[in-house]
Design an enzyme around this catalytic site. Structure first.
Site, short mmCIF file in Angstrom:
data_model
loop_
_atom_site.label_atom_id
_atom_site.label_comp_id
_atom_site.label_asym_id
_atom_site.label_seq_id
_atom_site.Cartn_x
_atom_site.Cartn_y
_atom_site.Cartn_z
N GLY A 52 0.82 -1.20 0.00
CA GLY A 52 0.00 0.00 0.00
C GLY A 52 0.85 1.24 0.00
N GLY A 97 0.38 5.81 -0.01
CA GLY A 97 -0.44 7.01 -0.03
C GLY A 97 0.34 8.15 0.57
N VAL A 155 2.77 0.90 3.37
CA VAL A 155 2.40 -0.27 4.16
C VAL A 155 3.08 -1.49 3.56
CG1 VAL A 155 0.52 -1.75 4.94
CG2 VAL A 155 0.19 0.71 4.85
N ASP A 170 -14.74 8.50 8.65
CA ASP A 170 -14.26 8.21 7.29
C ASP A 170 -14.54 6.76 6.92
OD1 ASP A 170 -13.16 8.87 4.85
OD2 ASP A 170 -11.11 8.39 5.46
#
Length: 416
Positions: free
Chosen positions: A28, A30, A35, A151
């Site tokens: 992952g 972002g 990750v 969220d």
């Protein structure tokens, strides 16, 4: 600080690179960081872990908030923070989580792709019901402890793969979460915009000046119902002339007198005061009829979803969603309400990203209630025990199967 003591302390401090093997296992990426799928180097256990490296140096407000909450929150349906590592050499922060092989975003994406390829893979109704029930259970626990997630979306709903917690739902990404201590909270006291655009409750879209925990718990639940994958385009239309829930449900073969339809109506009520709570939803007749919800959402079935792929340094986290992200950013720019940036589900990247807050929020008071486990105190929170599952070795396709003869996922459409 005494120099010798500082040197000794530095030598004794555990370093993440000494304890875990994670190089080349990025799953992952972002603005929040990276990750990695990791394993212990000492071989003490065979478990997979998720190592989340926070982007930048030091600890951001978002990371502080997430760490503080996750150290206190303990529930089967909330992601568990195992440990925090501080790297003093490069001032990096690492968070260690249990590794979840799947998430709801990729599950929905898998079924949408199979339908687009004219080979639809039908979701068993029992799996859908178990997913929804566990999500509601986790949300109720957060709200009972005065925590708003703020969220909730499919990318933040993780699902465990093969292992001791097979098929267990985990709510992740507490970067936007807040404690609350009053029925109504002014929006200006916190962030001007909360909840990813496509998953906002109607009162936020209509300019509410206050919001309650109703924004957090029930409007997003439409995405976990069986009809979500086919309804997604309808919910993105710009016009809702002569719109009614019955009109949309009819073409998806959901009968207006069914328990499913009645639960959807109660979850999608426009007025947040009249909208049912997560606790009330868990007690709905929909969850009391067969098939009953189970603690393993894949109970009796194979897991058809592919495992997470490792990313290269240049490869974007979700190549297929670039167009959606660009469209989201364009809408946010037009409306002046967006915050592209950090979208963190602890393991993988989903739809539009969100920005890390660097301005401290208004101080609020109130504590977490950790004295009891909701499942032990509420008889409605008990899952049906699917029985012991003896797993066979994985096939060459990376899927697993149970030793019994469960209902199989196939490329034919079946009724469950």
């Amino acid at each position: 600080m005494d120099y010798d003591f500082k040197v000794k302390l530095t030598g004794e401090r555990e370093r993440v690179e000494d304890l875990f093997e994670y190089e080349g296992c990025k799953v992952g990426r972002g603005t929040y960081g990276h990750v990695y799928k990791a394993k212990r180097k000492d071989g003490k256990d065979d478990r997979d872990y998720a190592l989340k490296q926070i982007e930048g140096t030091g600890i951001s407000m978002s990371a502080c908030r997430e760490i503080a909450l996750l150290r206190e929150l303990k529930h089967p349906n909330v992601i568990s923070l195992q440990k925090v590592f501080l790297s003093h050499a490069d001032r990096k922060v690492w968070l260690l989580f249990d590794f979840a092989e799947h998430d709801l975003w990729h599950i929905i994406k898998f079924h949408r792709a199979s339908k687009a390829n004219k080979k639809p893979v039908q979701l068993p109704r029992g799996m859908v019901k178990s997913l929804l029930y566990q999500i509601l259970d986790g949300i109720h626990y957060l709200h009972a402890n005065w925590v708003l997630h703020r969220d909730l979306k499919p990318a933040n709903i993780l699902v465990m793969g093969e292992g001791p917690e097979r098929g267990r739902v985990k709510i992740a990404d507490m970067g936007f979460a807040r404690l609350f201590n009053s029925p109504l909270k002014p929006l200006a006291d916190l962030d001007p915009v909360v909840v990813t655009f496509w998953y906002r409750a109607p009162e936020l879209l209509l300019g509410a000046r206050h919001y309650t925990k109703a924004i957090d718990k029930d409007w997003e639940d439409i995405k976990k119902m069986p009809e979500h994958s086919t309804l997604i385009k309808d919910f993105r239309r710009n016009t809702y002339t002569n719109c009614s829930l019955i009109k949309y449900m009819e073409k998806h073969k959901v009968k207006p007198d069914s328990k499913t339809f009645h639960l959807l109506q109660k979850l999608l009520t426009m007025d947040p005061i009249k909208r049912i709570s997560s606790e009330q939803a868990m007690q709905d007749p929909y969850f009391l009829e067969d098939p009953l919800p189970t603690s393993d959402v894949f109970a009796g079935c194979q897991i058809p979803y592919p495992k997470r792929e490792f990313l290269t340094e240049e490869e974007p986290d979700d190549k297929g969603d670039k167009k959606n992200q660009q469209q989201q950013q364009g809408n946010n720019h037009t409306n002046g309400t967006g915050h592209p940036g950090n979208q963190d589900n602890s393991h993988a990247q989903g739809p539009p990203l969100k920005k890390v807050r660097v301005v401290p929020p208004t101080t609020t008071s109130g504590g977490l209630i950790m004295t009891s486990d909701y499942q032990r105190s509420n008889p409605h929170a008990a899952y049906q025990n699917p029985g012991p599952s003896t797993s066979q070795p994985q096939s060459s396709m990376g899927y697993t199967s149970t030793s019994q003869q469960p209902p199989q996922y196939s490329h034919q459409t079946h009724r469950y």
